[in-house]
Design a protein around this motif. Structure first.
Motif, mmCIF file in Angstrom:
data_model
loop_
_atom_site.group_PDB
_atom_site.id
_atom_site.type_symbol
_atom_site.label_atom_id
_atom_site.label_comp_id
_atom_site.label_asym_id
_atom_site.label_seq_id
_atom_site.Cartn_x
_atom_site.Cartn_y
_atom_site.Cartn_z
ATOM 1 N N ARG A 11 24.059 91.267 -47.465
ATOM 2 C CA ARG A 11 24.656 90.538 -48.589
ATOM 3 C C ARG A 11 23.601 89.730 -49.331
ATOM 4 N NH1 ARG A 11 28.849 89.565 -44.887
ATOM 5 N NH2 ARG A 11 28.068 87.453 -44.488
ATOM 6 N N VAL A 12 22.725 89.075 -48.600
ATOM 7 C CA VAL A 12 21.659 88.285 -49.237
ATOM 8 C C VAL A 12 20.732 89.195 -50.043
ATOM 9 C CG1 VAL A 12 19.649 86.822 -48.823
ATOM 10 C CG2 VAL A 12 21.746 86.460 -47.503
ATOM 11 N N LEU A 13 20.401 90.375 -49.493
ATOM 12 C CA LEU A 13 19.539 91.308 -50.219
ATOM 13 C C LEU A 13 20.214 91.790 -51.501
ATOM 14 C CD1 LEU A 13 17.933 93.463 -47.370
ATOM 15 C CD2 LEU A 13 16.752 91.950 -48.975
ATOM 16 N N GLN A 14 21.514 92.014 -51.463
ATOM 17 C CA GLN A 14 22.226 92.425 -52.666
ATOM 18 C C GLN A 14 22.157 91.339 -53.733
ATOM 19 O OE1 GLN A 14 26.058 93.451 -50.820
ATOM 20 N NE2 GLN A 14 25.764 95.552 -51.541
ATOM 21 N N VAL A 15 22.338 90.086 -53.325
ATOM 22 C CA VAL A 15 22.252 88.964 -54.257
ATOM 23 C C VAL A 15 20.835 88.865 -54.822
ATOM 24 C CG1 VAL A 15 22.271 86.443 -54.419
ATOM 25 C CG2 VAL A 15 24.135 87.633 -53.244
ATOM 26 N N ARG A 31 15.181 79.194 -53.103
ATOM 27 C CA ARG A 31 16.261 78.264 -53.458
ATOM 28 C C ARG A 31 17.342 78.972 -54.265
ATOM 29 N NH1 ARG A 31 14.620 72.697 -56.264
ATOM 30 N NH2 ARG A 31 13.691 72.495 -54.187
ATOM 31 N N ALA A 32 16.908 79.803 -55.272
ATOM 32 C CA ALA A 32 17.890 80.500 -56.113
ATOM 33 C C ALA A 32 18.687 81.519 -55.296
ATOM 34 C CB ALA A 32 17.173 81.195 -57.265
ATOM 35 N N VAL A 33 18.013 82.240 -54.421
ATOM 36 C CA VAL A 33 18.710 83.253 -53.612
ATOM 37 C C VAL A 33 19.681 82.582 -52.656
ATOM 38 C CG1 VAL A 33 18.424 85.051 -51.861
ATOM 39 C CG2 VAL A 33 16.833 84.928 -53.794
ATOM 40 N N ALA A 34 19.257 81.520 -52.005
ATOM 41 C CA ALA A 34 20.146 80.824 -51.073
ATOM 42 C C ALA A 34 21.384 80.294 -51.796
ATOM 43 C CB ALA A 34 19.391 79.671 -50.398
ATOM 44 N N ALA A 35 21.179 79.705 -52.977
ATOM 45 C CA ALA A 35 22.314 79.167 -53.726
ATOM 46 C C ALA A 35 23.265 80.277 -54.155
ATOM 47 C CB ALA A 35 21.810 78.402 -54.946
ATOM 48 N N ALA A 36 22.710 81.387 -54.659
ATOM 49 C CA ALA A 36 23.557 82.490 -55.123
ATOM 50 C C ALA A 36 24.290 83.160 -53.971
ATOM 51 C CB ALA A 36 22.699 83.517 -55.866
ATOM 52 N N ALA A 37 23.674 83.166 -52.776
ATOM 53 C CA ALA A 37 24.303 83.805 -51.616
ATOM 54 C C ALA A 37 25.236 82.864 -50.873
ATOM 55 C CB ALA A 37 23.223 84.316 -50.665
ATOM 56 N N GLY A 38 25.229 81.577 -51.245
ATOM 57 C CA GLY A 38 26.111 80.616 -50.590
ATOM 58 C C GLY A 38 25.675 80.257 -49.187
ATOM 59 N N ILE A 39 24.335 80.241 -48.955
ATOM 60 C CA ILE A 39 23.819 79.858 -47.649
ATOM 61 C C ILE A 39 22.774 78.766 -47.843
ATOM 62 C CG2 ILE A 39 24.198 82.134 -46.646
ATOM 63 C CD1 ILE A 39 21.206 82.687 -46.973
ATOM 64 N N THR A 40 22.332 78.167 -46.765
ATOM 65 C CA THR A 40 21.319 77.129 -46.857
ATOM 66 C C THR A 40 19.925 77.757 -46.870
ATOM 67 O OG1 THR A 40 21.129 76.896 -44.454
ATOM 68 C CG2 THR A 40 22.800 75.540 -45.582
ATOM 69 N N ALA A 41 18.962 76.994 -47.391
ATOM 70 C CA ALA A 41 17.578 77.483 -47.402
ATOM 71 C C ALA A 41 17.062 77.743 -45.989
ATOM 72 C CB ALA A 41 16.684 76.489 -48.142
ATOM 73 N N PRO A 42 17.336 76.858 -45.003
ATOM 74 C CA PRO A 42 16.878 77.152 -43.639
ATOM 75 C C PRO A 42 17.440 78.470 -43.096
ATOM 76 C CG PRO A 42 17.439 74.838 -43.825
ATOM 77 C CD PRO A 42 17.889 75.491 -45.102
ATOM 78 N N ALA A 43 18.698 78.789 -43.458
ATOM 79 C CA ALA A 43 19.290 80.048 -42.997
ATOM 80 C C ALA A 43 18.542 81.234 -43.606
ATOM 81 C CB ALA A 43 20.768 80.101 -43.376
ATOM 82 N N LEU A 44 18.150 81.087 -44.867
ATOM 83 C CA LEU A 44 17.395 82.156 -45.529
ATOM 84 C C LEU A 44 16.028 82.332 -44.875
ATOM 85 C CD1 LEU A 44 17.535 84.088 -48.057
ATOM 86 C CD2 LEU A 44 16.165 82.364 -49.232
ATOM 87 N N TYR A 45 15.380 81.209 -44.550
ATOM 88 C CA TYR A 45 14.073 81.295 -43.900
ATOM 89 C C TYR A 45 14.187 81.965 -42.534
ATOM 90 C CZ TYR A 45 12.035 78.228 -47.441
ATOM 91 O OH TYR A 45 11.575 77.709 -48.634
ATOM 92 N N ARG A 46 15.284 81.698 -41.820
ATOM 93 C CA ARG A 46 15.461 82.347 -40.509
ATOM 94 C C ARG A 46 15.601 83.863 -40.662
ATOM 95 N NH1 ARG A 46 18.503 77.631 -39.390
ATOM 96 N NH2 ARG A 46 20.466 78.660 -39.982
ATOM 97 N N MET A 47 16.179 84.290 -41.779
ATOM 98 C CA MET A 47 16.369 85.735 -42.008
ATOM 99 C C MET A 47 15.071 86.433 -42.416
ATOM 100 S SD MET A 47 19.925 86.023 -44.156
ATOM 101 C CE MET A 47 21.500 85.459 -43.526
ATOM 102 N N PHE A 48 14.304 85.782 -43.324
ATOM 103 C CA PHE A 48 13.179 86.485 -43.948
ATOM 104 C C PHE A 48 11.825 85.793 -43.783
ATOM 105 C CE2 PHE A 48 17.056 87.429 -46.395
ATOM 106 C CZ PHE A 48 17.090 88.808 -46.265
ATOM 107 N N GLY A 49 11.809 84.623 -43.218
ATOM 108 C CA GLY A 49 10.550 83.917 -43.009
ATOM 109 C C GLY A 49 10.147 83.076 -44.196
ATOM 110 N N ASP A 50 9.837 83.718 -45.337
ATOM 111 C CA ASP A 50 9.453 83.010 -46.547
ATOM 112 C C ASP A 50 9.692 83.935 -47.739
ATOM 113 O OD1 ASP A 50 7.437 84.889 -46.362
ATOM 114 O OD2 ASP A 50 5.879 83.455 -45.801
ATOM 115 N N LYS A 51 9.248 83.525 -48.920
ATOM 116 C CA LYS A 51 9.482 84.342 -50.110
ATOM 117 C C LYS A 51 8.785 85.695 -50.008
ATOM 118 C CE LYS A 51 9.168 84.558 -55.135
ATOM 119 N NZ LYS A 51 8.840 83.863 -56.395
ATOM 120 N N ASP A 52 7.577 85.709 -49.453
ATOM 121 C CA ASP A 52 6.877 86.990 -49.298
ATOM 122 C C ASP A 52 7.671 87.941 -48.406
ATOM 123 O OD1 ASP A 52 4.812 86.238 -50.932
ATOM 124 O OD2 ASP A 52 3.472 85.629 -49.305
ATOM 125 N N GLY A 53 8.259 87.393 -47.354
ATOM 126 C CA GLY A 53 9.081 88.222 -46.468
ATOM 127 C C GLY A 53 10.306 88.755 -47.177
#
Length: 234
Positions: A11-15, A31-53
């Motif tokens: 779902r996050v990748l689709q967003v 920040r933009a992806v986390a907001a659009a996906a309705g999750i927190t930034a820490p949750a996004l980092y746990r999924m992908f590490g960082d923006k490069d990931g």
């Protein structure tokens, strides 16, 4: 739980893909992806590490889209050279319909950092050229033809993406396609053909397609045979 994680990641990748298509890679901030996906930034980092990931995952997502279209369009054909022409046009068309994805997939490539789907896309081109060689339709070895076609197709697509749509001349891609594919392929051989270079390349391709299973030669002997075949093809 693993299924839930995979679904959330998808779902996050689709967003992120939607943001990429709308605004390019600059729009894909964590920040933009986390907001659009309705999750927190820490949750996004746990999924992908960082923006490069995240961008690396998006590139893999783009290759999967590209492969899904190309597999379907090239299935069932008996003419590998016609498939090369069709595959070129499909490649360019994908890049022009998804420029931000294409630039991420091919414009930011780093040696040794390709997703598995990128290797599969490369293998699809190699398989077409292997078939052409097996049909005695190649003028040059498969590896050389692969480099030429890939470089030309990618260069043509990136050049067209860089042009404004009203001034984009698709005939440039068509002319380059005919020149490049025409330089590495031949017409179908006649029944009595004695075209030694094409026949040598066809035998070399047959050795590859057999994967060594039915070749009663040692590895060193196979390597020597291939060297002779490449000399005959020159």
């Amino acid at each position: 739980m693993d299924e839930d994680r995979r679904a959330a990641r998808h779902r996050v990748l689709q967003v992120a893909a939607e943001l990429l298509e709308e605004g390019g890679s600059e729009a894909v901030s964590t920040r933009a992806v986390a907001a659009a996906a309705g999750i927190t930034a820490p949750a996004l980092y746990r999924m992908f590490g960082d923006k490069d990931g995240l961008l690396a995952e998006l590139a893999a997502y783009g290759f999967e889209m590209y492969l899904a279209e190309k597999r379907e369009a090239l299935s069932g054909s008996q003419d590998p050279v016609a498939d090369l022409h069709r595959g070129w046009d499909l490649h360019v068309d994908f890049g022009l319909r998804h420029p931000a994805f294409y630039l991420l997939m091919y414009g930011t490539a780093r040696p040794g950092h390709k997703p598995p789907a990128a290797d599969e896309a490369h293998a699809l081109l190699v398989s077409l050229l292997d078939r052409a060689a097996a049909d005695a339709r190649l003028r040059v070895p498969v590896e050389e033809a692969t480099h030429l076609v890939h470089a030309a197709t990618t260069g043509a697509t990136l050049a067209l993406i860089g042009e404004q749509s009203p001034h984009r001349d698709l005939s440039t891609s068509t002319r380059l396609r005919e020149i490049v594919i025409g330089s590495v392929t031949t017409d179908p051989p006649a029944a009595t053909a004695t075209d030694l270079p094409s026949r040598a390349l066809a035998l070399d391709a047959a050795l590859t397609l057999e994967d060594g299973a039915a070749i009663p030669l040692r590895d060193t002997e196979t390597a020597l045979l291939r060297d002779w075949l490449h000399r005959l093809a020159e």
